[in-house]
Design an enzyme around this catalytic site. Structure first.
Site, mmCIF file in Angstrom:
data_model
loop_
_atom_site.group_PDB
_atom_site.id
_atom_site.type_symbol
_atom_site.label_atom_id
_atom_site.label_comp_id
_atom_site.label_asym_id
_atom_site.label_seq_id
_atom_site.Cartn_x
_atom_site.Cartn_y
_atom_site.Cartn_z
ATOM 1 N N THR A 44 46.409 76.237 32.319
ATOM 2 C CA THR A 44 45.358 77.506 32.208
ATOM 3 C C THR A 44 45.984 78.579 33.338
ATOM 4 O O THR A 44 45.607 79.730 32.986
ATOM 5 C CB THR A 44 43.961 77.087 32.491
ATOM 6 O OG1 THR A 44 43.390 76.047 31.693
ATOM 7 C CG2 THR A 44 42.902 78.356 32.340
ATOM 8 N N TYR A 132 48.532 63.668 34.021
ATOM 9 C CA TYR A 132 47.996 64.538 32.991
ATOM 10 C C TYR A 132 48.283 64.048 31.483
ATOM 11 O O TYR A 132 49.625 64.416 31.546
ATOM 12 C CB TYR A 132 48.324 65.786 33.670
ATOM 13 C CG TYR A 132 47.702 67.078 32.582
ATOM 14 C CD1 TYR A 132 46.847 66.810 31.719
ATOM 15 C CD2 TYR A 132 48.330 68.353 32.915
ATOM 16 C CE1 TYR A 132 46.202 68.041 30.744
ATOM 17 C CE2 TYR A 132 47.653 69.419 32.067
ATOM 18 C CZ TYR A 132 46.745 69.246 31.288
ATOM 19 O OH TYR A 132 46.227 70.359 30.206
ATOM 20 N N LYS A 162 44.167 62.859 34.309
ATOM 21 C CA LYS A 162 43.136 64.075 33.425
ATOM 22 C C LYS A 162 43.602 63.610 32.000
ATOM 23 O O LYS A 162 44.952 63.664 31.711
ATOM 24 C CB LYS A 162 43.562 65.545 33.950
ATOM 25 C CG LYS A 162 42.914 66.495 33.137
ATOM 26 C CD LYS A 162 43.575 67.786 33.297
ATOM 27 C CE LYS A 162 43.258 68.730 32.228
ATOM 28 N NZ LYS A 162 43.729 70.289 32.494
ATOM 29 N N ILE A 204 38.348 68.229 34.693
ATOM 30 C CA ILE A 204 39.483 69.398 35.185
ATOM 31 C C ILE A 204 39.201 70.478 34.096
ATOM 32 O O ILE A 204 39.674 70.132 33.012
ATOM 33 C CB ILE A 204 40.825 69.040 35.422
ATOM 34 C CG1 ILE A 204 40.931 68.102 36.521
ATOM 35 C CG2 ILE A 204 41.594 70.378 35.603
ATOM 36 C CD1 ILE A 204 42.197 67.509 36.883
#
Length: 296
Positions: A44, A132, A162, A204
């Protein structure tokens, strides 16, 4: 262990450059509204469009502005193991509390390659690593058995994940294979409620950029086992979770922030472009539904 609402922060730009002043204000706003940790330089945050110098400056500013009020989980992902280590070394030096490291993307390593990548990082830096997994972007899936092997091999280094695979069974796989101490964070806002029920301890979040207080309150309700309150807040946020991806991210979230937080504009870096009109309408409607915007 990290828990609660953890925004994957946008990186504000102005006239093509990192807008440090706006970013500092965003960090303060997030902390004031209950975010429990911060993630700069993730997906992001348009990390793939940042030079290494910019990447490091964004992390540095985040750590400086957070000033110990909440931990910083620095985005350190790369499909080049040495470049990921470079980001980790800098993040450790400037005071981040952990590194968020995405599975190597584009070059599509095998599970053995994924293990070798994360093993090298764990053995050459003391910063705790949050894996991740986002196969929809990386085209590489960190399988549960790989997660379990890494967590058991490096219990003090590889501390959590995550997971944005969209597969809720992964939470149970990891919990049963590693233990409750392994920090599981949802990477999909819309799945945070069932993920928490299965053993995750937070998210997250993209949506938390725009609705930090609502997301923090939602996570607090989950932690308190207040299912009724958690459902109520989840229903409020649900349209916004989907609106954030009505067009290519982070276009919609930057548009949403421009509607509720005056310091952030819609500037993105190519190849990302501002979101289309349909996405704007969806975002506006979702903001109204969440009680964050009133339309004339």
């Amino acid at each position: 262990m990290f828990s609660g609402s953890i925004p994957a922060l946008v990186t504000p730009f102005r006239d093509g450059a990192f807008d440090e002043k706006a970013f500092r204000r965003l960090v303060d706003w997030q902390i004031e509204n209950g975010s429990s940790a911060l993630v700069p330089c993730g997906t992001t945050g348009e990390a793939s469009t940042l030079s290494n110098a910019e990447h490091h400056r964004v992390i540095e500013v985040c750590v400086e502005q957070a000033a110990g009020r909440v931990p910083v989980i620095a985005g350190c992902g790369s499909n080049d193991t040495m470049n990921a280590l470079l980001h980790m070394n800098f993040s450790k030096k400037c005071g981040a509390q952990a590194a968020l490291c995405v599975a190597p993307y584009y070059n599509r390593p095998s599970q053995a390659g994924i293990i070798a990548h994360f093993s090298y990082l764990a053995e050459h830096n003391d910063l705790p690593i949050v894996l991740y997994n986002v196969p929809g972007r990386t085209v590489t899936d960190i399988l549960p058995e790989t997660v379990c092997e890494l967590a058991k091999r490096y219990p003090d280094k590889i501390i959590g994940i995550k997971d944005a695979s969209g597969d809720l069974s992964r939470v149970t796989d990891h919990r049963m294979g590693i233990g409750k101490h392994f920090c599981q964070l949802s990477g999909d806002d819309e799945l945070a409620l069932p993920a928490n029920a299965a053993g995750a301890v937070g998210c997250i979040s993209v949506t938390a950029n725009v609705a930090p207080r609502l997301c923090a309150d939602f996570q607090a309700a989950c932690a308190a086992n207040d299912l009724e309150k958690a459902r109520e807040l989840n229903d409020k946020l649900y349209p916004l979770h989907y609106a954030m991806f009505e067009d290519a991210s982070p276009g919609p979230v930057k548009y949403a922030l421009s509607r509720v937080f005056a310091d952030i504009n819609e500037d993105l870096r190519l190849p990302m472009v501002p979101c289309n009109e349909a996405a704007r309408k969806a975002v506006d409607a979702a903001l109204v539904h969440a009680g964050l915007l009133e339309l004339a």
